[in-house]
Design a protein around this motif. Structure first.
Motif, mmCIF file in Angstrom:
data_model
loop_
_atom_site.group_PDB
_atom_site.id
_atom_site.type_symbol
_atom_site.label_atom_id
_atom_site.label_comp_id
_atom_site.label_asym_id
_atom_site.label_seq_id
_atom_site.Cartn_x
_atom_site.Cartn_y
_atom_site.Cartn_z
ATOM 1 N N ALA A 107 1.194 -0.941 0.166
ATOM 2 C CA ALA A 107 0.202 -0.027 0.216
ATOM 3 C C ALA A 107 1.247 1.143 -0.199
ATOM 4 N N ALA A 108 1.943 1.892 0.704
ATOM 5 C CA ALA A 108 2.909 2.325 0.916
ATOM 6 C C ALA A 108 3.640 2.569 -0.172
ATOM 7 N N TYR A 109 4.026 1.512 -1.201
ATOM 8 C CA TYR A 109 4.381 1.954 -2.562
ATOM 9 C C TYR A 109 3.066 2.470 -3.078
ATOM 10 N N GLU A 110 2.648 1.516 -3.992
ATOM 11 C CA GLU A 110 1.015 2.218 -4.384
ATOM 12 C C GLU A 110 0.546 3.415 -4.250
ATOM 13 N N ARG A 111 1.130 3.485 -3.175
ATOM 14 C CA ARG A 111 0.687 5.884 -3.190
ATOM 15 C C ARG A 111 1.789 5.815 -3.354
ATOM 16 N N GLY A 112 3.011 5.251 -4.179
ATOM 17 C CA GLY A 112 4.154 6.617 -4.406
ATOM 18 C C GLY A 112 5.520 6.796 -3.498
ATOM 19 N N ALA A 113 5.431 5.878 -2.008
ATOM 20 C CA ALA A 113 6.417 6.345 -1.169
ATOM 21 C C ALA A 113 7.405 6.059 -1.124
ATOM 22 N N ARG A 114 8.337 5.914 -1.253
ATOM 23 C CA ARG A 114 10.168 4.893 -1.243
ATOM 24 C C ARG A 114 9.470 4.097 -0.773
ATOM 25 N N ILE A 115 10.743 2.806 -1.289
ATOM 26 C CA ILE A 115 11.159 1.498 -0.232
ATOM 27 C C ILE A 115 12.039 1.393 -0.129
ATOM 28 N N MET A 116 13.022 1.143 0.827
ATOM 29 C CA MET A 116 14.128 1.119 0.909
ATOM 30 C C MET A 116 14.427 -0.221 1.784
ATOM 31 N N SER A 117 15.862 -1.042 1.605
ATOM 32 C CA SER A 117 16.231 -1.870 2.584
ATOM 33 C C SER A 117 17.469 -2.014 2.910
ATOM 34 N N ILE A 118 17.927 -2.635 3.502
ATOM 35 C CA ILE A 118 18.819 -2.679 4.367
ATOM 36 C C ILE A 118 19.522 -4.043 4.731
ATOM 37 N N CYS A 119 19.886 -4.733 3.942
ATOM 38 C CA CYS A 119 21.036 -6.311 4.206
ATOM 39 C C CYS A 119 19.885 -6.935 4.364
ATOM 40 N N THR A 120 19.615 -8.241 4.743
ATOM 41 C CA THR A 120 18.401 -9.263 4.636
ATOM 42 C C THR A 120 17.308 -8.459 4.472
ATOM 43 N N GLY A 121 16.944 -7.198 4.560
ATOM 44 C CA GLY A 121 15.462 -6.562 4.631
ATOM 45 C C GLY A 121 14.973 -6.763 2.941
ATOM 46 N N ALA A 122 16.347 -7.103 1.732
ATOM 47 C CA ALA A 122 15.410 -7.088 0.333
ATOM 48 C C ALA A 122 14.219 -8.724 0.877
ATOM 49 N N PHE A 123 14.929 -9.417 1.792
ATOM 50 C CA PHE A 123 14.234 -10.362 2.116
ATOM 51 C C PHE A 123 12.734 -10.411 2.112
ATOM 52 N N VAL A 124 12.659 -9.387 3.081
ATOM 53 C CA VAL A 124 10.750 -8.815 3.033
ATOM 54 C C VAL A 124 10.354 -7.459 2.081
ATOM 55 N N LEU A 125 10.818 -7.578 1.627
ATOM 56 C CA LEU A 125 10.655 -6.336 0.104
ATOM 57 C C LEU A 125 10.109 -7.895 -0.497
ATOM 58 N N ALA A 126 11.006 -8.719 -1.130
ATOM 59 C CA ALA A 126 11.180 -9.604 -2.255
ATOM 60 C C ALA A 126 9.680 -10.588 -1.780
ATOM 61 N N ALA A 127 9.451 -10.864 -0.480
ATOM 62 C CA ALA A 127 8.396 -11.632 0.374
ATOM 63 C C ALA A 127 7.084 -10.804 -0.016
ATOM 64 N N ALA A 128 7.191 -9.585 0.193
ATOM 65 C CA ALA A 128 5.928 -8.851 -0.357
ATOM 66 C C ALA A 128 5.500 -8.232 -1.579
ATOM 67 N N GLY A 129 6.842 -9.375 -2.695
ATOM 68 C CA GLY A 129 6.492 -9.038 -4.364
ATOM 69 C C GLY A 129 6.973 -7.361 -4.804
ATOM 70 N N LEU A 130 7.656 -7.100 -3.504
ATOM 71 C CA LEU A 130 8.278 -5.482 -4.413
ATOM 72 C C LEU A 130 9.608 -5.543 -5.031
ATOM 73 N N LEU A 131 9.952 -6.635 -5.475
ATOM 74 C CA LEU A 131 10.886 -6.948 -5.972
ATOM 75 C C LEU A 131 11.177 -7.830 -6.792
ATOM 76 N N ASP A 132 9.631 -8.410 -7.536
ATOM 77 C CA ASP A 132 9.049 -9.093 -8.518
ATOM 78 C C ASP A 132 10.206 -8.563 -10.137
ATOM 79 N N GLY A 133 11.243 -8.765 -10.713
ATOM 80 C CA GLY A 133 11.258 -8.246 -11.924
ATOM 81 C C GLY A 133 12.942 -6.687 -11.797
ATOM 82 N N ARG A 134 12.651 -7.356 -10.315
ATOM 83 C CA ARG A 134 13.759 -5.738 -10.728
ATOM 84 C C ARG A 134 14.922 -6.428 -10.715
ATOM 85 N N ARG A 135 16.308 -5.178 -9.956
ATOM 86 C CA ARG A 135 17.527 -5.515 -9.766
ATOM 87 C C ARG A 135 16.797 -5.365 -8.772
#
Length: 335
Positions: A107-135
């Motif tokens: 919801a945060a991403y869809e309304r225009g927020a910037r989303i960031m992760s540090i270290c293994t926080g990327a696993f959380v973003l990926a699990a939420a589907g926010l990294l599909d098709g991205r570098r």
């Protein structure tokens, strides 16, 4: 281009989402770094707050509990959301996160927020589907696990951080600091980011494309170092500097100096000198009204063509394009 969110009324709102077994250093990094970014009159540019699902306490990897002031509702108004690293939980073991976390992040991403992760926080973003098709990137030690769980993500574990539109990921530990400084630079320019870096006792800039430091031994401290020669060279970037000149400043043979220089910096003297000249050129493009030709000479490139080639090779843009992005008065851009 500089982020338009930086121009919103009041401090830019940042929500740091802490989950179970949050990495202590990663959790503190956003508050520490972004709090040092201030206007000349001391006005803070960012307001950083921490939240957890349900506002419940979570255990950190550093031996303390995090007792937040906010729940996931903090993400409803955040302009930037940061997920620090974790050392446990289903995001790491099964590639999933709680539905409420997924919903809040998406919801945060869809309304225009910037989303960031540090270290293994990327696993959380990926699990939420926010990294599909991205570098994206994460700590190199977790790369194979990440690939097994998230084969739709273009993972590059060999860099410090990656910005893919409004989704930014960083490697482990200190790379989170690099990413935060990068965001400050995007939002408010080099001067503010450099001041923040100095307050954090950090280099003002390490390129996102710089390699992670993977299984490389730290050189033993010695009575002799190339640090003095490096500082001597930094003060003379406008002059021709030969390898023999650097070795003489360190009172070493060329062979010994070259070997020790690489052990201390990870670069050859020529690579390091080119990096310093390019970084200085970037600073002058951001903070002065000098022409590109003048900057090329002040940084030791000699010609505008040489500066253009190196800047394009390093960050993929021409000097004029770089100045348009980061100079506070873009109307001063010259071709």
């Amino acid at each position: 281009m500089r982020n338009n969110r930086a121009m919103s009324t009041g401090p830019h709102r940042i929500a740091v989402l802490a989950l179970h077994q949050v990495v202590g250093l990663d959790l503190g990094t956003p508050s520490q770094v972004f709090s040092t970014a201030r206007a000349a009159d001391g006005t803070p540019f960012y307001d950083v707050r921490v939240c957890t699902p349900g506002g419940r306490p979570v255990r950190s990897t550093a031996g303390f509990q995090v007792v937040p002031d906010h729940g996931l509702e903090l993400l409803d108004t955040a302009e930037t959301v940061i997920v620090p690293g974790i050392h446990d939980g289903t995001a790491l073991t099964a590639g999933t996160v709680e539905p409420e976390v997924t919903e809040a992040l998406r919801a945060a991403y869809e309304r225009g927020a910037r989303i960031m992760s540090i270290c293994t926080g990327a696993f959380v973003l990926a699990a939420a589907g926010l990294l599909d098709g991205r570098r994206a990137t994460t700590h190199w030690a977790y790369a194979e696990r990440f690939r097994r769980l998230h084969d739709r993500v273009d993972l590059d574990p060999g860099v410090l951080f990656i910005a893919d539109d409004r989704v930014l990921t960083s490697a482990g530990v200190a790379a989170g600091i690099d990413l935060c400084l990068h965001v400050i630079r995007l939002d408010h320019g080099s001067e503010v980011a450099n001041r923040a870096a100095r307050r954090c006792v950090m280099p003002p800039w390490r390129d996102g494309g710089q390699a992670q430091y993977i299984e490389q031994p730290v050189p033993k401290a010695t009575d002799t170092s190339t640090a003095g020669a490096r500082e001597w060279a930094r003060q003379r970037l406008h002059e021709p500097i030969a390898l023999r000149d650097l070795a003489e400043q360190a009172r070493m043979s060329v062979r010994t100096f070259t070997r020790r220089f690489r052990s201390e910096t990870g670069l050859s003297p020529a690579q390091w000198l080119l990096q310093q000249r390019t970084d200085h050129a970037r600073l002058l493009l951001e903070t002065t009204d000098l022409t590109v030709d003048q900057i090329a000479h002040r940084c030791g490139f000699g010609t505008t063509a040489a500066l253009r080639q190196q800047l394009h090779q390093r960050i993929g843009v021409a000097p004029s394009t770089y100045r348009r992005t980061f100079h506070p008065r873009p109307e001063l851009v010259e071709s």
